[in-house]
Write a protein that holds these residues in place. Structure first.
Motif, short mmCIF file in Angstrom:
data_model
loop_
_atom_site.label_atom_id
_atom_site.label_comp_id
_atom_site.label_asym_id
_atom_site.label_seq_id
_atom_site.Cartn_x
_atom_site.Cartn_y
_atom_site.Cartn_z
N ASP A 228 -12.85 9.69 5.88
CA ASP A 228 -12.48 9.78 4.47
C ASP A 228 -11.17 10.52 4.22
OD1 ASP A 228 -13.56 12.19 5.34
OD2 ASP A 228 -14.34 12.71 3.36
N LEU A 229 -10.51 11.03 5.26
CA LEU A 229 -9.35 11.88 5.04
C LEU A 229 -8.02 11.18 5.31
CD1 LEU A 229 -10.36 15.41 6.39
CD2 LEU A 229 -10.19 14.64 4.04
N ALA A 230 -7.94 10.46 6.43
CA ALA A 230 -6.64 9.94 6.84
C ALA A 230 -6.76 8.57 7.48
CB ALA A 230 -5.98 10.91 7.83
N LEU A 231 -5.68 7.82 7.40
CA LEU A 231 -5.61 6.54 8.12
C LEU A 231 -5.44 6.80 9.61
CD1 LEU A 231 -3.22 4.78 5.61
CD2 LEU A 231 -5.66 4.34 5.87
N THR A 232 -4.66 7.83 9.93
CA THR A 232 -4.49 8.25 11.31
C THR A 232 -3.88 9.64 11.31
OG1 THR A 232 -3.63 7.64 13.49
CG2 THR A 232 -2.18 7.27 11.60
N ALA A 233 -3.99 10.34 12.44
CA ALA A 233 -3.44 11.69 12.56
C ALA A 233 -2.90 11.89 13.96
CB ALA A 233 -4.51 12.74 12.25
N SER A 234 -1.91 12.77 14.09
CA SER A 234 -1.32 13.00 15.41
C SER A 234 -0.66 14.36 15.45
CB SER A 234 -0.28 11.92 15.72
OG SER A 234 0.78 11.96 14.78
N MET B 72 0.85 -1.20 0.00
CA MET B 72 0.00 0.00 0.00
C MET B 72 0.88 1.24 0.00
SD MET B 72 -2.90 1.23 2.76
CE MET B 72 -1.76 1.27 4.13
N SER B 73 0.57 2.20 -0.88
CA SER B 73 1.32 3.46 -0.94
C SER B 73 0.66 4.48 -0.01
CB SER B 73 1.32 3.98 -2.38
OG SER B 73 1.99 5.21 -2.45
N VAL B 74 1.46 5.05 0.89
CA VAL B 74 0.92 6.03 1.83
C VAL B 74 1.79 7.28 1.82
CG1 VAL B 74 -0.25 4.41 3.35
CG2 VAL B 74 2.15 4.94 3.74
N ASP B 75 1.16 8.41 2.12
CA ASP B 75 1.85 9.70 2.19
C ASP B 75 1.65 10.31 3.57
OD1 ASP B 75 2.68 9.56 -0.44
OD2 ASP B 75 0.97 10.71 -1.20
N GLN B 76 2.57 11.20 3.94
CA GLN B 76 2.42 11.95 5.18
C GLN B 76 2.16 13.41 4.84
OE1 GLN B 76 5.74 13.01 8.04
NE2 GLN B 76 4.62 11.48 9.24
N LEU B 77 1.05 13.91 5.34
CA LEU B 77 0.69 15.31 5.17
C LEU B 77 0.95 16.01 6.49
CD1 LEU B 77 -2.33 16.74 3.33
CD2 LEU B 77 -2.10 17.28 5.75
N SER C 47 -2.18 7.36 -0.63
CA SER C 47 -1.61 8.25 -1.64
C SER C 47 -2.50 8.30 -2.88
CB SER C 47 -0.21 7.74 -2.02
OG SER C 47 0.39 8.58 -2.97
N PRO C 48 -2.81 9.52 -3.40
CA PRO C 48 -2.43 10.83 -2.87
C PRO C 48 -3.49 11.35 -1.90
CG PRO C 48 -3.44 11.10 -5.00
CD PRO C 48 -3.43 9.62 -4.73
N PRO C 49 -3.11 12.18 -0.91
CA PRO C 49 -4.11 12.72 0.02
C PRO C 49 -4.94 13.83 -0.63
CG PRO C 49 -1.94 13.62 0.48
CD PRO C 49 -1.75 12.58 -0.58
N PHE D 293 -0.15 22.95 3.89
CA PHE D 293 0.28 21.58 4.17
C PHE D 293 1.36 21.15 3.18
CE2 PHE D 293 -4.12 21.68 5.74
CZ PHE D 293 -3.96 21.13 7.00
N SER D 294 2.28 20.34 3.67
CA SER D 294 3.25 19.69 2.80
C SER D 294 2.97 18.20 2.77
CB SER D 294 4.68 19.95 3.30
OG SER D 294 4.87 19.40 4.59
N VAL D 295 3.34 17.55 1.65
CA VAL D 295 3.07 16.13 1.47
C VAL D 295 4.37 15.42 1.13
CG1 VAL D 295 1.79 14.40 0.17
CG2 VAL D 295 0.72 16.61 0.67
N ASP D 296 4.65 14.32 1.85
CA ASP D 296 5.85 13.53 1.60
C ASP D 296 5.47 12.06 1.54
OD1 ASP D 296 8.04 15.59 1.84
OD2 ASP D 296 7.05 15.86 3.78
#
Length: 289
Positions: free
Chosen positions: A27-33, A1-6, A51-53, A72-75
């Motif tokens: 619908d936005l994120a798998l998890t947030a912190s 699975m391809s995932v990104d960090q916002l 990916s992509p968020p 926001f930045s995305v990596d």
């Protein structure tokens, strides 16, 4: 699975507020912190997404929650990194009133004298970090110092954190309701995880529209951590299900909205007993006349 960090740099309070808002949706994120850079002291919001968020959706939500635009930045995340563990690192335990809210990743012992509540970040509102949740827990602690409610309802339960707090401290039955079926499932799971599954009955309901809510009325304790608009609309119904002398603990209210909510509940037969202010947020403790 391809995932990104916002991610985005924010104040501590903003970061935690946005975490709770993101985790309220599915619908936005798998998890947030929220994370603090130990060297600089700067705080960051981070979300792990498929990916992509949907950056535009994050920007719009930030405007609603924080009142301004966020850049926001995305990596891309290295697939070798355990992103679930990484995302949980910033969710430190919360102490509010006599309660200790923590995630399963926390290894430190529960401080003596506090009631532990294990709540992991999930697809429902209420990790304990937002001022609305801590305000409600503090108000519950104040109330339990001088009374023991018997008929209790948690409207808009989210993760079930407030219902679990009541079940652990009071015992007996708590009715927990939410409009979101994900929140209903999450509350059932969290209640079982915290050893109070038999004490909490959970129903999917829009506002007060459910036969079970009516059947168990009147209530000597109503808790509702939702939003000022729905709380105002529910005021007449709340007056109808509240026992004479009973208490309503309400939050999800900006300080600028508090007077309007108070007026609606005074018109419904309540009087203001306490007004707790935690940064930009109000928690109201009202008594049915």
């Amino acid at each position: 699975m391809s995932v990104d960090q916002l991610s985005a740099p924010l104040s501590k309070e903003q970061a935690y507020a946005l975490v709770d808002a993101v985790m309220e949706r599915d619908d936005l994120a798998l998890t947030a912190s929220a994370h603090e850079n130990e060297e600089t002291g700067e705080w960051f919001f981070e979300a792990t997404c498929d990916s992509p968020p949907d950056v535009d959706a994050f920007v719009e939500l930030a405007k609603q929650v924080l009142g301004g635009a966020v850049d926001f930045s995305v990596d891309a995340i290295d697939p070798e990194i355990n992103w679930v563990a990484k995302s949980l690192e910033g969710l430190a335990p919360v102490i509010a009133g006599g309660f200790y809210v923590y995630g399963s990743h926390e290894s430190a012992p529960v401080p003596e004298g506090l009631t532990p509540i294990k709540i992991d970040a999930a697809q429902a509102f209420g990790t304990g970090h937002h001022e609305t949740t801590t305000g409600c827990l503090e108000a519950i602690e104040m109330l339990l110092n001088h009374t023991t409610p018997k008929a209790m309802i948690d409207i808009g339960t989210g993760t079930g954190v407030l219902a679990i707090a009541l079940a652990k401290r009071v015992g007996g039955k708590v009715l927990a309701t939410d409009i979101d079926p994900v929140a209903v499932t999450t509350t059932i799971e969290n209640a079982q995880e915290n050893g109070v599954g038999e004490n909490i009955d959970v129903v999917e309901a829009t506002g007060l529209d459910h036969a079970e809510i009516t059947a168990r009325a009147p209530y000597d304790l109503i808790v509702a951590n939702i939003l000022a608009g729905p709380l105002t609309e529910l005021a007449p119904g709340m007056g109808g299900i509240a026992q004479s002398g009973g208490t309503a603990i309400l939050s999800g209210i900006l300080n600028t909205q508090a007077n309007g909510v108070i007026a609606a509940y005074e018109a419904a037969g309540f009087r203001l007993a306490e007004h707790l202010v935690r940064k930009d947020w109000s928690t109201l403790v009202l008594q049915r006349r």
